[in-house]
Design an enzyme around this catalytic site. Structure first.
Site, PDB file in Angstrom:
ATOM      1  N   ARG B 131      17.900 -65.909 -34.525  1.00 54.34           N
ATOM      2  CA  ARG B 131      17.734 -65.158 -33.353  1.00 54.34           C
ATOM      3  C   ARG B 131      18.778 -64.058 -33.272  1.00 54.34           C
ATOM      4  O   ARG B 131      19.324 -63.604 -32.261  1.00 54.34           O
ATOM      5  CB  ARG B 131      17.693 -66.136 -32.017  1.00 54.34           C
ATOM      6  CG  ARG B 131      16.473 -66.721 -31.942  1.00 54.34           C
ATOM      7  CD  ARG B 131      16.471 -67.257 -30.528  1.00 54.34           C
ATOM      8  NE  ARG B 131      15.403 -68.239 -30.548  1.00 54.34           N
ATOM      9  CZ  ARG B 131      15.283 -69.533 -30.597  1.00 54.34           C
ATOM     10  NH1 ARG B 131      16.490 -70.217 -30.912  1.00 54.34           N
ATOM     11  NH2 ARG B 131      14.234 -70.196 -30.632  1.00 54.34           N
ATOM     12  N   LYS B 153      18.113 -49.059 -34.801  1.00 47.50           N
ATOM     13  CA  LYS B 153      16.701 -49.284 -34.700  1.00 47.50           C
ATOM     14  C   LYS B 153      16.447 -50.105 -35.992  1.00 47.50           C
ATOM     15  O   LYS B 153      16.748 -49.687 -37.301  1.00 47.50           O
ATOM     16  CB  LYS B 153      16.100 -48.117 -34.572  1.00 47.50           C
ATOM     17  CG  LYS B 153      15.840 -47.459 -33.324  1.00 47.50           C
ATOM     18  CD  LYS B 153      14.859 -46.319 -33.082  1.00 47.50           C
ATOM     19  CE  LYS B 153      14.835 -45.749 -31.885  1.00 47.50           C
ATOM     20  NZ  LYS B 153      13.669 -44.814 -31.839  1.00 47.50           N
ATOM     21  N   GLU B 195      17.210 -33.899 -41.521  1.00 40.36           N
ATOM     22  CA  GLU B 195      17.938 -34.779 -40.422  1.00 40.36           C
ATOM     23  C   GLU B 195      19.174 -34.176 -39.993  1.00 40.36           C
ATOM     24  O   GLU B 195      19.631 -34.416 -38.870  1.00 40.36           O
ATOM     25  CB  GLU B 195      17.806 -36.327 -40.683  1.00 40.36           C
ATOM     26  CG  GLU B 195      16.364 -36.859 -40.964  1.00 40.36           C
ATOM     27  CD  GLU B 195      15.678 -37.355 -39.495  1.00 40.36           C
ATOM     28  OE1 GLU B 195      16.169 -36.871 -38.519  1.00 40.36           O
ATOM     29  OE2 GLU B 195      14.412 -37.891 -39.686  1.00 40.36           O
ATOM     30  N   LYS B 236      24.698 -38.576 -33.429  1.00 38.18           N
ATOM     31  CA  LYS B 236      23.640 -39.769 -33.241  1.00 38.18           C
ATOM     32  C   LYS B 236      24.625 -41.005 -32.450  1.00 38.18           C
ATOM     33  O   LYS B 236      23.931 -41.262 -31.402  1.00 38.18           O
ATOM     34  CB  LYS B 236      23.271 -40.097 -34.622  1.00 38.18           C
ATOM     35  CG  LYS B 236      22.273 -41.373 -34.329  1.00 38.18           C
ATOM     36  CD  LYS B 236      20.978 -41.593 -35.451  1.00 38.18           C
ATOM     37  CE  LYS B 236      20.140 -42.587 -34.778  1.00 38.18           C
ATOM     38  NZ  LYS B 236      19.305 -42.948 -35.751  1.00 38.18           N
ATOM     39  N   GLU B 246      16.653 -46.437 -25.872  1.00 38.90           N
ATOM     40  CA  GLU B 246      15.700 -45.126 -25.696  1.00 38.90           C
ATOM     41  C   GLU B 246      14.762 -44.975 -24.659  1.00 38.90           C
ATOM     42  O   GLU B 246      13.520 -45.168 -24.826  1.00 38.90           O
ATOM     43  CB  GLU B 246      14.589 -45.045 -27.158  1.00 38.90           C
ATOM     44  CG  GLU B 246      13.766 -43.776 -27.250  1.00 38.90           C
ATOM     45  CD  GLU B 246      13.252 -43.545 -28.426  1.00 38.90           C
ATOM     46  OE1 GLU B 246      13.548 -44.389 -29.367  1.00 38.90           O
ATOM     47  OE2 GLU B 246      12.344 -42.661 -28.634  1.00 38.90           O
ATOM     48  N   ARG B 250      17.621 -40.573 -25.598  1.00 35.50           N
ATOM     49  CA  ARG B 250      17.761 -40.782 -26.986  1.00 35.50           C
ATOM     50  C   ARG B 250      16.404 -40.130 -27.651  1.00 35.50           C
ATOM     51  O   ARG B 250      16.421 -39.921 -28.759  1.00 35.50           O
ATOM     52  CB  ARG B 250      17.710 -42.292 -27.418  1.00 35.50           C
ATOM     53  CG  ARG B 250      17.469 -42.739 -28.859  1.00 35.50           C
ATOM     54  CD  ARG B 250      18.225 -44.186 -28.984  1.00 35.50           C
ATOM     55  NE  ARG B 250      18.055 -44.461 -30.305  1.00 35.50           N
ATOM     56  CZ  ARG B 250      18.516 -45.492 -31.002  1.00 35.50           C
ATOM     57  NH1 ARG B 250      19.183 -46.361 -30.191  1.00 35.50           N
ATOM     58  NH2 ARG B 250      18.412 -45.740 -32.349  1.00 35.50           N
ATOM     59  N   ASN B 254      14.027 -37.306 -31.556  1.00 32.22           N
ATOM     60  CA  ASN B 254      12.652 -37.097 -32.148  1.00 32.22           C
ATOM     61  C   ASN B 254      12.222 -35.803 -32.340  1.00 32.22           C
ATOM     62  O   ASN B 254      11.188 -35.558 -32.401  1.00 32.22           O
ATOM     63  CB  ASN B 254      11.705 -38.116 -31.151  1.00 32.22           C
ATOM     64  CG  ASN B 254      11.906 -39.565 -31.339  1.00 32.22           C
ATOM     65  OD1 ASN B 254      12.115 -39.857 -32.123  1.00 32.22           O
ATOM     66  ND2 ASN B 254      11.667 -40.299 -30.086  1.00 32.22           N
ATOM     67  N   HIS B 257       9.678 -34.901 -34.850  1.00 27.63           N
ATOM     68  CA  HIS B 257       9.135 -36.202 -35.260  1.00 27.63           C
ATOM     69  C   HIS B 257       7.589 -36.388 -34.644  1.00 27.63           C
ATOM     70  O   HIS B 257       6.997 -37.310 -35.449  1.00 27.63           O
ATOM     71  CB  HIS B 257       9.851 -37.633 -34.700  1.00 27.63           C
ATOM     72  CG  HIS B 257      11.075 -37.566 -35.565  1.00 27.63           C
ATOM     73  ND1 HIS B 257      12.238 -36.410 -35.802  1.00 27.63           N
ATOM     74  CD2 HIS B 257      11.833 -38.669 -36.574  1.00 27.63           C
ATOM     75  CE1 HIS B 257      13.129 -36.828 -36.765  1.00 27.63           C
ATOM     76  NE2 HIS B 257      12.772 -38.076 -37.278  1.00 27.63           N
ATOM     77  N   HIS B 261       5.400 -37.287 -37.793  1.00 27.76           N
ATOM     78  CA  HIS B 261       4.808 -38.593 -38.047  1.00 27.76           C
ATOM     79  C   HIS B 261       3.344 -38.418 -38.050  1.00 27.76           C
ATOM     80  O   HIS B 261       2.571 -38.937 -38.979  1.00 27.76           O
ATOM     81  CB  HIS B 261       4.822 -39.593 -36.659  1.00 27.76           C
ATOM     82  CG  HIS B 261       6.440 -40.322 -36.949  1.00 27.76           C
ATOM     83  ND1 HIS B 261       6.911 -40.673 -35.595  1.00 27.76           N
ATOM     84  CD2 HIS B 261       7.285 -40.154 -37.609  1.00 27.76           C
ATOM     85  CE1 HIS B 261       8.119 -41.109 -36.014  1.00 27.76           C
ATOM     86  NE2 HIS B 261       8.453 -40.997 -37.273  1.00 27.76           N
ATOM     87  N   HIS B 275       9.363 -38.542 -45.293  1.00 28.86           N
ATOM     88  CA  HIS B 275       9.544 -38.439 -43.788  1.00 28.86           C
ATOM     89  C   HIS B 275      10.410 -37.280 -43.684  1.00 28.86           C
ATOM     90  O   HIS B 275       9.966 -36.539 -42.711  1.00 28.86           O
ATOM     91  CB  HIS B 275      10.318 -39.655 -43.462  1.00 28.86           C
ATOM     92  CG  HIS B 275      10.942 -39.710 -41.998  1.00 28.86           C
ATOM     93  ND1 HIS B 275       9.868 -39.486 -41.017  1.00 28.86           N
ATOM     94  CD2 HIS B 275      12.084 -39.388 -41.463  1.00 28.86           C
ATOM     95  CE1 HIS B 275      10.825 -39.668 -40.015  1.00 28.86           C
ATOM     96  NE2 HIS B 275      11.847 -39.642 -40.029  1.00 28.86           N
TER      97      HIS B 275
END
Lengths: 375, 375
Positions: B131, B153, B195, B236, B246, B250, B254, B257, B261, B275
Site C-alpha cells: 500500500r 502521476k 513538453e 511543473k 488534477e 493542473r 494537458n 494532449h 492522445h 507521445h
C-alpha cells in the site's frame, strides 16, 4: 432475487472523521432497500458499477440495481467468483476493465456488494481506475461490516502473501444492512464475531463484558446485533481517524492477526481455517503469550478462551483439522507477514482484557518456544 | 556498462512543495554517479529495487547498483522490455512480485531508471506494494526529466485507453542526469522537447522566447539544457503543488494532449507517432483552433508552428505517415480520453503564447469541423 423489506427504524449513523474524506457508516436492518436514496443524496448524478460475487450477487444484485435505478442511478453489474482466491491480479484486471468498459468517470462510483473479498478487490479497483474513483461499501458479511469495509484498506493477494498489494482508498459511504446477516452460514457469522470481540479486547473491557452477556442476540438478529456492529465500527473509526495509514496506533487492530495470518498461511487460506477463526485462535495465543511473558494474568487468557469457545469459535491449535507446521515453520510464516519492521517482530500483546498494546521488540525465540509448547 | 563521470558542478535543486510529501528534483550532468549518496542522505538504511528496461538498464543499471552499494544501499535489478507496450497489467504484476520477492519493506525504495514508461510502471508498483513504498525517479529521457518524473502521476495502459489505471504517488527524490541525454536518439530528444516548449506556451512567454533563441544549446548539451530542464521542472512543480490531484489548474499541463492522445490512439501508440510528437501537433492544433474560435491571433499559431517545425518536430496531421481516421473517428477517440467530464469536452485553449486556459464547454461540433478542415 429476494424481496427487500424497507428499514423499519432509522439507521445508526457512525461518522469516520478524515477531514475532506470523512464519511458515514449507516447500520440497520433492511438498508439495501434505501441504498439508492442514500447514495443519490450524497453523490448526485453518479453512475455505478456493482461488483459482487456469484453468491451474494445472486441474492441482492438485481434488487440493488433496481433501488439505484429508482434513485436515478444507472448501473452495470460486475461478477467475480466467491472466495479468497478471487483477490488476485487477474480479477483486479477483470474488474478494472469492466468499470472502464462501462465508461464510468472519476466522479462515478464503484459499489462493493459482498464480503471482505469483494470489498477489498472492488475498493482496490476503485482506487486505481482513473487514479481514484468514488467507492461505496455494502458489506454483506459480519466480518466486512465490522472490519474490512471500514478504514480504507483495499488490496489483493499474491503468491508472496496476503494483502501485500493494495491501496488506502476511503469509501464515500458504508451501508451495513444487518438483515442480510440472517442468511449467512453460521460458521461465517462466528468468524466475523471474532473481530467484534477484538474491539472489546483491544481497549473496551465494558464492551467485552457486554458481549459475554449478550452475544446470543448478536447471532439471532436482535437489536444487540446493530449495537455490536455500531460499537465495532465506532471503535475502528476512532483508530482509523487517528492513524489512517497505519504508522502507529492502527496496528492495535492487528490483535490476534500475526498468529492468525501465519495459521491461515499454514492451512493454505483454505476452508480448514477462515480468517476470523485464525483471528480467534490468534487472540487466544496473544493473551496466553502475554501471560507467559508476565504481562497479563492467565485468568484473562482463560476468560477470552471461554467466551470465544462459548460462541463456537476455535481457540486451540488442536482445533485446526489436519497437520500444522512445527514451531520453526510457523515462525517462518510469521516473519513473512507484512507487519515486520526491519527484522524485529512487532506483536500486539496485552496487559489484560481491554488493555492491548503494541510491542515492538518481541524476542523471536520466546515466540518460537511458546509455539512449540502450544503445538 | 559505461564509465560515469562525476558531476563537475553543483546540481540545480528544484523543490516540489507538497507538505509532508515535499521532495527535491536534482538536475545536472553526471548525477547518476552521486545518486547513491543523495539517496542515502535522504533515506537512510533503505534497500532498493532498480526497475529499468533492457536498453537503459544495459547502459546504467550496473553502474547505479555500484554507486548505491558504495553508499550502503543493497539493491536488486528488475528488468522490463522497452516500449509503451510494457505499461500493462502483466508487467505491473511482474514488477510488484519481483519487489515482494526481494523482501523489500514499506520504508525501502523502488528506483525507476529509465524513461516515462519505466517511471510510470515502477512508480505505480511502488504505490501499491504494501500500500505504498518509497520511490525515486532517475529519468533518462528528456520527456521523463521535464514531465513524467515530476508530479506523482503513475500508471499503466489497458485496451480501453492510455493511463486509465494508476495512482498518484509522489517520489521521494528525482535525479535528472542531463548527461544521459547525450546518447538519446535525436527523435526521442525532439519529442521530449515538445513538453519543454509546452511550459513556455502555457504561461511563460519569456521562456518560449528564450527557447526560440537557445534551443540549439538544449539539443547539443550546453548549459542551456540544464536551464531548460530546471525551468520546465519548476513550472511543473508549481502547478503540481497547487493542484496535486488534477481537480483544477493542473489540467493546463494537458495543453496539446487531448488532440495528441487522440492521434496517438489513431496511430496505435506506435512508432508512427511518439507521445511528444503527438503533443507537438496537438499544441499547434490547440493554437489554431483557438485562433479559429477568435480567442487568439493566428500569428501566435504560426509562431508556435514555426518553432516546433524548426527543431524538427511534426506540426501537421499530414506529417503523420499513413492514413488517419476521419474527423468523426478522431472525435470518437477524443471522447474516449479520460479528460471528459460528464459528457462535455474540456480542452486547454489559449489566448496566445503563454496564455493557455482551461475551456470546459467546448462545443464538440466546432472541434469536429475544425478537424475535418485540418485533415
Amino acid at each position: 432475487m429476494t424481496t427487500l423489506s424497507p428499514p423499519l427504524v432509522e439507521p445508526i449513523r457512525v461518522g469516520v472523521a478524515l477531514s475532506d474524506r470523512s464519511y458515514d457508516i449507516l447500520i440497520g436492518r433492511g438498508l439495501i432497500a434505501s441504498a439508492g436514496a442514500e447514495i443519490a443524496r450524497r453523490l448526485p448524478r453518479v453512475r455505478a458499477a456493482i461488483v459482487s460475487d456469484r453468491n451474494v450477487g445472486g441474492l441482492y444484485s438485481a434488487d440493488l440495481s433496481r433501488v439505484l435505478n429508482a434513485a436515478g442511478i444507472g448501473s452495470v453489474a460486475v461478477e467475480v467468483e466467491p472466495g479468497e482466491g478471487t483477490k488476485n491480479f487477474a480479477n483486479l484486471e477483470h474488474v478494472v476493465r469492466a468499470v472502464l468498459a462501462a465508461r464510468l468517470e472519476r466522479g462515478d462510483v464503484v459499489i462493493a456488494l459482498g464480503g471482505g473479498v469483494v470489498g477489498d478487490l472492488a475498493g482496490f479497483a476503485a482506487a486505481i481506475v482513473r487514479r481514484g474513483m468514488r467507492f461505496v461499501q455494502l458489506p454483506t458479511s459480519l466480518l466486512a461490516q465490522v472490519d474490512s469495509s471500514v478504514g480504507g484498506k483495499t488490496g489483493i493477494n499474491t503468491p508472496e502473501g496476503k494483502n501485500l498489494v493494495g491501496a488506502f482508498h476511503q469509501p464515500s459511504l458504508v451501508i451495513a444492512d444487518t438483515g442480510v446477516l440472517d442468511t449467512l452460514p453460521p460458521r461465517e457469522l462466528r468468524a466475523g464475531y471474532a473481530e467484534v470481540a477484538k474491539y472489546g479486547l483491544i481497549d473496551d473491557p465494558g464492551f467485552f463484558a457486554w458481549l459475554e452477556a449478550n452475544w446470543r442476540g448478536v447471532f439471532s438478529g436482535g437489536p444487540e446485533r446493530e449495537h455490536a456492529v455500531a460499537t465495532s465500527c465506532r471503535a475502528k473509526a476512532r483508530v482509523v481517524a487517528a492513524d489512517e495509514h497505519e504508522t502507529g496506533e492502527r496496528a492495535l487492530l492487528n490483535l490476534g492477526h500475526t498468529f492468525g495470518h501465519a495459521l491461515e498461511a499454514a492451512t493454505g487460506y483454505s476452508q480448514r481455517l477462515v480468517h476470523g477463526e485464525g483471528v480467534a485462535i490468534g487472540m487466544v495465543l496473544a493473551h496466553r503469550f502475554s501471560a507467559r511473558m508476565n504481562l497479563a494474568s492467565p485468568d484473562d487468557a482463560a476468560r477470552v478462551t471461554a467466551h470465544l469457545a462459548g460462541v463456537g469459535l476455535p481457540t486451540e491449535l488442536a482445533d485446526i483439522e489436519g497437520t500444522l507446521p512445527d514451531a520453526d515453520g510457523l515462525m517462518a510464516l510469521i516473519a513473512q507477514d507484512k507487519k515486520v519492521s526491519r527484522g524485529t517482530l512487532t506483536f500486539i500483546l496485552t496487559h489484560g482484557v481491554g488493555k492491548a498494546f503494541i510491542a515492538k521488540d518481541v524476542p523471536p525465540a520466546a515466540v518460537r518456544d511458546f509455539l512449540a509448547d502450544s503445538l
